[in-house]
Design an enzyme around this catalytic site. Sequence first.
Site, short mmCIF file in Angstrom:
data_model
loop_
_atom_site.label_atom_id
_atom_site.label_comp_id
_atom_site.label_asym_id
_atom_site.label_seq_id
_atom_site.Cartn_x
_atom_site.Cartn_y
_atom_site.Cartn_z
N TRP A 165 -30.77 -30.63 20.48
CA TRP A 165 -30.60 -31.49 21.66
C TRP A 165 -29.80 -32.72 21.21
O TRP A 165 -30.18 -33.37 20.22
CB TRP A 165 -31.99 -31.89 22.16
CG TRP A 165 -32.01 -32.80 23.36
CD1 TRP A 165 -31.28 -32.67 24.50
CD2 TRP A 165 -32.82 -33.97 23.51
NE1 TRP A 165 -31.60 -33.69 25.36
CE2 TRP A 165 -32.54 -34.50 24.78
CE3 TRP A 165 -33.77 -34.61 22.71
CZ2 TRP A 165 -33.16 -35.65 25.27
CZ3 TRP A 165 -34.39 -35.74 23.20
CH2 TRP A 165 -34.09 -36.25 24.46
N ASP A 246 -41.01 -30.91 18.74
CA ASP A 246 -40.56 -31.43 20.03
C ASP A 246 -40.86 -30.35 21.05
O ASP A 246 -40.38 -29.22 20.92
CB ASP A 246 -39.05 -31.73 19.97
CG ASP A 246 -38.58 -32.47 21.21
OD1 ASP A 246 -39.38 -32.64 22.16
OD2 ASP A 246 -37.40 -32.88 21.25
N LYS A 282 -39.87 -31.50 32.67
CA LYS A 282 -39.42 -30.21 33.22
C LYS A 282 -40.59 -29.43 33.81
O LYS A 282 -40.47 -28.86 34.88
CB LYS A 282 -38.77 -29.33 32.15
CG LYS A 282 -38.14 -30.05 31.02
CD LYS A 282 -36.75 -30.49 31.32
CE LYS A 282 -36.23 -31.31 30.17
NZ LYS A 282 -34.87 -31.70 30.32
C1 LMR Z 1 -31.03 -31.64 28.81
O1 LMR Z 1 -30.84 -31.35 27.60
O2 LMR Z 1 -30.26 -31.26 29.69
C2 LMR Z 1 -32.21 -32.44 29.19
O3 LMR Z 1 -33.12 -32.52 28.15
C3 LMR Z 1 -31.85 -33.74 29.76
C4 LMR Z 1 -31.56 -34.80 28.74
O4 LMR Z 1 -32.13 -35.87 28.85
O5 LMR Z 1 -30.77 -34.57 27.83
#
Ligand code: LMR
Length: 441
Positions: A165, A246, A282
């Site tokens: 991420w 996470d 989510k």
């Molecule tokens: C995403 O990866 O689309 C979500 O987790 C939103 C974010 O805050 O990055």
Amino acid sequence: MPQSHSSEAITPLTRLSIIEAHMDGCNPTVFHADHVPQAPEDPLFGLMAAYRKDDFEKKVDLGIGAYRDNDAKPWVLPVVKQADEILRKDPNLNHEYLPIAGLADFTSAAQKLILGADSPAMKEKRVVSFQTISGTGAVHLGGLFLSRFYPRPSNQPIYFSSPTWANHNQIFANVHLPIKPYPYFSPQTKGLDFDGMRSTIENAPEGSIMLLHACAHNPTGVDPTRDQWKEIAKVMRAKNHFPFFDTAYQGFASGNLENDAWAIRYFVSQGFELCIAQSFAKNFGLYGERAGAFHFVTGAGPDAQNTIGRISSQLAILQRSEISNPPAYGARIASLVLNDPALFKEWEANLRTMAGRIIDMRKALRSKLEELNGKEGSWKHITDQIGMFSFTGLTEKQVLKIREDAHVYMTKNGRISMAGLNTVNVEYTAKAIDKVVRETQ
Ligand code: LMR
């Protein structure tokens, strides 16, 4: 790196440039571009803004990871509507501060949800939980705590998956934890590069911090199998690594809350001391309410409660100095649902609705793509991957071309949010993808 002008950092030279800056009548600022360069827009939120501005009728949003219903609209979970109704009718509802660690009914239920109601760690009172500003706040609080208190050589990095991420990079950079990737996604198989992951973890310096996605890996949608998790745990145990989980998609990977918590519970059962960043954005659709939790679990032993007490006292200071105490509303909604058996059941049904629709869209996208190119199995990874996202394998060039030609928005790394697909736009999207793949071959 821009230098800070704290009193210690002001050298005669910087003092001179400050004076010069003040004397420069046209631009009376000390924050010149060499100190504060223009930063790029956040790629994900920038993409969201670009999508909103686009007035093309058939545009498709596969960018941010937020659930959409079959009409491409945000979905307020029916159970959240019920809890909201109960809250608003509560004559005792007020807007007082929460305690520093947050709403106790919420954090205890969040703990139970992720560790399991019969978790020995909870029974032995060797877990502490803090309510946080959703998962991002939990990762940050954990990162901050580890950067201050984890005993490690100052340059020892925290490891995370390649890719991960995007926000992980900046959160850990902000707390001055150097970062290093471990292999995760194999572009060849579009699945897990298990050997690469395993051997990097094995060769990392003893006692390294390893960031692990508990389920529904973001951005790839690729998770280790249970046997692979067991192997990862074995290697990490042998090297005394510290797991930092996470978990932002519990309930989204399999549609089942217990299954999606399996990896974390397994690591706890193996005696690891670890921490967990948990998001309810989510799985409750509470994106803007910022409900989340940070959990720290220490190992079993006679001093465990003492350890947890000390850790908790330090977390309280970090939390107080950064946010004082967390926001109440989203946590109150989640807490009502988590603590009421009937609402909880309804929540599980809502989760199945979301996870089920995503699975249907995976099947639909794959079959349309394979119908268009006539090659059975060529898009198998779409249905092999799980959770909110699919890592399509499309290149940045292809992604930009699809956006330009068909107004289909996805992140540059080829990640699509499956929830943005529906029975109306899946064929249009498949045709756009098929076309770009043909044209760029
Ligand atoms: C995403 O990866 O689309 C979500 O987790 C939103 C974010 O805050 O990055």
